[in-house]
Design a protein around this motif. Sequence first.
Motif, PDB file in Angstrom:
ATOM      1  N   MET A   9       0.907  -0.946   0.077  1.00  0.00           N
ATOM      2  CA  MET A   9      -0.191   0.035  -0.083  1.00  0.00           C
ATOM      3  C   MET A   9       0.551   1.214   0.226  1.00  0.00           C
ATOM      4  O   MET A   9       0.363   2.228  -0.881  1.00  0.00           O
ATOM      5  CB  MET A   9      -0.859  -0.325   0.740  1.00  0.00           C
ATOM      6  CG  MET A   9      -1.567   0.830   0.752  1.00  0.00           C
ATOM      7  SD  MET A   9      -2.796   0.696   0.355  1.00  0.00           S
ATOM      8  CE  MET A   9      -4.100   2.724   0.333  1.00  0.00           C
ATOM      9  N   ASP A  10       1.668   1.154   0.692  1.00  0.00           N
ATOM     10  CA  ASP A  10       2.766   2.858   1.074  1.00  0.00           C
ATOM     11  C   ASP A  10       3.695   2.544   0.493  1.00  0.00           C
ATOM     12  O   ASP A  10       4.890   2.634   0.915  1.00  0.00           O
ATOM     13  CB  ASP A  10       2.710   2.633   2.198  1.00  0.00           C
ATOM     14  CG  ASP A  10       2.398   2.900   2.932  1.00  0.00           C
ATOM     15  OD1 ASP A  10       1.217   3.843   2.794  1.00  0.00           O
ATOM     16  OD2 ASP A  10       1.749   3.110   5.142  1.00  0.00           O
ATOM     17  N   PHE A  11       3.946   1.346  -1.077  1.00  0.00           N
ATOM     18  CA  PHE A  11       5.248   1.413  -1.981  1.00  0.00           C
ATOM     19  C   PHE A  11       6.004   2.093  -2.049  1.00  0.00           C
ATOM     20  O   PHE A  11       7.153   2.641  -2.048  1.00  0.00           O
ATOM     21  CB  PHE A  11       4.584   0.521  -3.071  1.00  0.00           C
ATOM     22  CG  PHE A  11       5.907  -0.136  -3.698  1.00  0.00           C
ATOM     23  CD1 PHE A  11       6.400  -1.181  -4.281  1.00  0.00           C
ATOM     24  CD2 PHE A  11       5.600   0.693  -4.845  1.00  0.00           C
ATOM     25  CE1 PHE A  11       7.171  -0.983  -5.466  1.00  0.00           C
ATOM     26  CE2 PHE A  11       6.792   0.576  -6.429  1.00  0.00           C
ATOM     27  CZ  PHE A  11       7.576  -0.531  -6.377  1.00  0.00           C
ATOM     28  N   ILE A  12       5.550   3.365  -2.827  1.00  0.00           N
ATOM     29  CA  ILE A  12       5.875   5.124  -2.982  1.00  0.00           C
ATOM     30  C   ILE A  12       6.755   5.194  -2.037  1.00  0.00           C
ATOM     31  O   ILE A  12       7.873   5.520  -1.667  1.00  0.00           O
ATOM     32  CB  ILE A  12       5.601   5.151  -4.009  1.00  0.00           C
ATOM     33  CG1 ILE A  12       4.935   4.824  -5.590  1.00  0.00           C
ATOM     34  CG2 ILE A  12       5.967   6.949  -4.334  1.00  0.00           C
ATOM     35  CD1 ILE A  12       3.678   5.740  -5.863  1.00  0.00           C
ATOM     36  N   LYS A  13       6.123   5.609  -0.892  1.00  0.00           N
ATOM     37  CA  LYS A  13       6.033   6.196   0.774  1.00  0.00           C
ATOM     38  C   LYS A  13       7.509   5.575   1.078  1.00  0.00           C
ATOM     39  O   LYS A  13       8.351   5.865   1.293  1.00  0.00           O
ATOM     40  CB  LYS A  13       4.783   6.111   1.430  1.00  0.00           C
ATOM     41  CG  LYS A  13       5.332   6.796   2.531  1.00  0.00           C
ATOM     42  CD  LYS A  13       4.179   6.979   3.758  1.00  0.00           C
ATOM     43  CE  LYS A  13       4.519   7.581   4.861  1.00  0.00           C
ATOM     44  NZ  LYS A  13       3.167   7.817   5.968  1.00  0.00           N
ATOM     45  N   ASN A  14       7.416   4.025   0.907  1.00  0.00           N
ATOM     46  CA  ASN A  14       8.216   3.877   2.052  1.00  0.00           C
ATOM     47  C   ASN A  14       9.668   3.437   0.554  1.00  0.00           C
ATOM     48  O   ASN A  14      11.212   3.963   1.184  1.00  0.00           O
ATOM     49  CB  ASN A  14       8.063   2.136   1.256  1.00  0.00           C
ATOM     50  CG  ASN A  14       6.829   1.846   3.004  1.00  0.00           C
ATOM     51  OD1 ASN A  14       6.877   2.829   3.459  1.00  0.00           O
ATOM     52  ND2 ASN A  14       5.919   0.842   2.999  1.00  0.00           N
ATOM     53  N   ASN A  15       9.862   3.705  -0.975  1.00  0.00           N
ATOM     54  CA  ASN A  15      10.988   3.553  -1.525  1.00  0.00           C
ATOM     55  C   ASN A  15      11.179   5.496  -1.595  1.00  0.00           C
ATOM     56  O   ASN A  15      12.538   5.185  -1.357  1.00  0.00           O
ATOM     57  CB  ASN A  15      10.448   3.861  -2.839  1.00  0.00           C
ATOM     58  CG  ASN A  15      10.194   2.068  -2.950  1.00  0.00           C
ATOM     59  OD1 ASN A  15      10.269   1.531  -2.157  1.00  0.00           O
ATOM     60  ND2 ASN A  15       9.322   1.853  -4.548  1.00  0.00           N
ATOM     61  N   LEU A  16      10.460   6.204  -1.394  1.00  0.00           N
ATOM     62  CA  LEU A  16      11.236   7.577  -0.729  1.00  0.00           C
ATOM     63  C   LEU A  16      12.034   7.773   0.295  1.00  0.00           C
ATOM     64  O   LEU A  16      12.582   8.762  -0.064  1.00  0.00           O
ATOM     65  CB  LEU A  16       9.878   8.802  -0.620  1.00  0.00           C
ATOM     66  CG  LEU A  16       9.352   9.237  -2.829  1.00  0.00           C
ATOM     67  CD1 LEU A  16       7.279   9.423  -2.349  1.00  0.00           C
ATOM     68  CD2 LEU A  16      10.599   9.805  -3.307  1.00  0.00           C
ATOM     69  N   ALA A  17      11.140   7.330   0.786  1.00  0.00           N
ATOM     70  CA  ALA A  17      11.993   7.472   2.642  1.00  0.00           C
ATOM     71  C   ALA A  17      13.531   6.599   2.730  1.00  0.00           C
ATOM     72  O   ALA A  17      14.274   7.535   3.225  1.00  0.00           O
ATOM     73  CB  ALA A  17      10.729   6.992   3.610  1.00  0.00           C
ATOM     74  N   LYS A  18      13.660   5.263   1.852  1.00  0.00           N
ATOM     75  CA  LYS A  18      14.420   4.991   1.984  1.00  0.00           C
ATOM     76  C   LYS A  18      15.845   5.281   1.605  1.00  0.00           C
ATOM     77  O   LYS A  18      16.958   5.703   1.256  1.00  0.00           O
ATOM     78  CB  LYS A  18      14.614   3.555   1.118  1.00  0.00           C
ATOM     79  CG  LYS A  18      15.748   1.915   1.467  1.00  0.00           C
ATOM     80  CD  LYS A  18      14.933   0.784   1.304  1.00  0.00           C
ATOM     81  CE  LYS A  18      14.805   0.571  -0.270  1.00  0.00           C
ATOM     82  NZ  LYS A  18      14.697  -0.446  -0.820  1.00  0.00           N
ATOM     83  N   ILE A  19      15.370   6.071  -0.120  1.00  0.00           N
ATOM     84  CA  ILE A  19      16.271   6.732  -0.580  1.00  0.00           C
ATOM     85  C   ILE A  19      16.776   8.214  -0.437  1.00  0.00           C
ATOM     86  O   ILE A  19      17.617   8.341  -0.150  1.00  0.00           O
ATOM     87  CB  ILE A  19      15.477   7.092  -2.220  1.00  0.00           C
ATOM     88  CG1 ILE A  19      15.304   5.939  -2.965  1.00  0.00           C
ATOM     89  CG2 ILE A  19      16.868   8.191  -2.981  1.00  0.00           C
ATOM     90  CD1 ILE A  19      14.929   6.300  -4.328  1.00  0.00           C
ATOM     91  N   ASN A  20      15.606   8.810   0.836  1.00  0.00           N
ATOM     92  CA  ASN A  20      15.664  10.183   1.520  1.00  0.00           C
ATOM     93  C   ASN A  20      17.157  10.304   2.466  1.00  0.00           C
ATOM     94  O   ASN A  20      17.441  10.814   2.931  1.00  0.00           O
ATOM     95  CB  ASN A  20      14.480  10.777   1.562  1.00  0.00           C
ATOM     96  CG  ASN A  20      13.815  11.456   0.596  1.00  0.00           C
ATOM     97  OD1 ASN A  20      14.978  12.051   0.178  1.00  0.00           O
ATOM     98  ND2 ASN A  20      13.076  11.159   0.444  1.00  0.00           N
ATOM     99  N   THR A  21      16.790   8.808   3.474  1.00  0.00           N
ATOM    100  CA  THR A  21      17.957   8.191   3.921  1.00  0.00           C
ATOM    101  C   THR A  21      19.412   8.248   3.809  1.00  0.00           C
ATOM    102  O   THR A  21      20.432   8.408   4.518  1.00  0.00           O
ATOM    103  CB  THR A  21      17.348   7.206   5.309  1.00  0.00           C
ATOM    104  OG1 THR A  21      16.890   5.426   3.773  1.00  0.00           O
ATOM    105  CG2 THR A  21      16.487   6.894   5.371  1.00  0.00           C
ATOM    106  N   THR A  22      19.499   8.142   2.517  1.00  0.00           N
ATOM    107  CA  THR A  22      20.537   7.772   1.981  1.00  0.00           C
ATOM    108  C   THR A  22      21.654   8.943   1.407  1.00  0.00           C
ATOM    109  O   THR A  22      22.813   9.082   0.798  1.00  0.00           O
ATOM    110  CB  THR A  22      20.510   6.700   0.617  1.00  0.00           C
ATOM    111  OG1 THR A  22      20.075   7.141  -0.216  1.00  0.00           O
ATOM    112  CG2 THR A  22      20.216   5.269   1.295  1.00  0.00           C
ATOM    113  N   LEU A  23      20.235  10.251   0.924  1.00  0.00           N
ATOM    114  CA  LEU A  23      20.930  11.267   0.343  1.00  0.00           C
ATOM    115  C   LEU A  23      21.697  12.478   1.362  1.00  0.00           C
ATOM    116  O   LEU A  23      21.171  12.692   2.459  1.00  0.00           O
ATOM    117  CB  LEU A  23      19.947  12.423  -0.141  1.00  0.00           C
ATOM    118  CG  LEU A  23      19.104  11.278  -1.325  1.00  0.00           C
ATOM    119  CD1 LEU A  23      18.228  11.992  -2.391  1.00  0.00           C
ATOM    120  CD2 LEU A  23      20.186  10.813  -2.245  1.00  0.00           C
ATOM    121  N   PRO A  24      22.515  13.117   0.741  1.00  0.00           N
ATOM    122  CA  PRO A  24      23.265  13.935   1.200  1.00  0.00           C
ATOM    123  C   PRO A  24      22.534  15.087   1.392  1.00  0.00           C
ATOM    124  O   PRO A  24      21.526  15.487   0.970  1.00  0.00           O
ATOM    125  CB  PRO A  24      24.904  14.684   1.020  1.00  0.00           C
ATOM    126  CG  PRO A  24      25.410  13.142   0.145  1.00  0.00           C
ATOM    127  CD  PRO A  24      23.588  12.689  -0.087  1.00  0.00           C
TER     128      PRO A  24
END
Length: 221
Positions: free
Chosen positions: A1-16
């Motif tokens: 259900m939160d596929f896109i939200k989770n993917n965004l969160a995962k990427i954002n945690t790795t970005l400077p």
Amino acid sequence: MDFIKNNLAKINTTLPEHVTLVAVSKTKPVSDIQEAYDAGHRVFGENKIQEMVSKYDELPKDIQWHMIGHLQRNKVKYMAHFVDLIHGVDSFKTLVEIDKQAKKHNRVIRCLLQARIAKEETKFGLPFNEIEEILASEELAQLENVKVVGFMGMATFTHDKEVLQEEFSSLKTFFDQQKNTNTELTILSMGMSGDYQLAIENGSTMIRVGSSIFGARNYII
């Protein structure tokens, strides 16, 4: 259900902090973009002007729309009233047209000059010496409704990290050289889903990520 939200969160945690994530929403439905928007994301990239215009009409107006595809000059007028950043400018004539259309809407449109860094013949872009000529030209200084704020580069489609490293670092070196004489150059757009981490290591300040956020793309042939 939160596929896109989770993917965004995962990427954002790795970005400077200094890196901007452009969510590439081309071919994706409005509902997917709305889901990303509801998760807090505001910067989206499209590669077809007609598609971007129809999505702009349907979605919240605080979205920053980036045009990331190859740009046809005769279609600039359709997005001049709202586009936030144009990534793929590869001729001075295109800058002139963007300036002309932006003036009609009393706007200044930010642009990136696309540098040709890939070995592939199919990739668009300008050689470094032509970018230098544009930046130094009096004609550019006369365009009041366009602002060149950086460069964009598309690397070769390969898994060879050495090739990617060489291409990204060559553009970063050139970017740094040009920044010495042009303080408006602040954005270096390099890196997509498959290579953005390497691009960031090589100085990218803006990445264009689609499938890692929205999942695989369904192209209509």
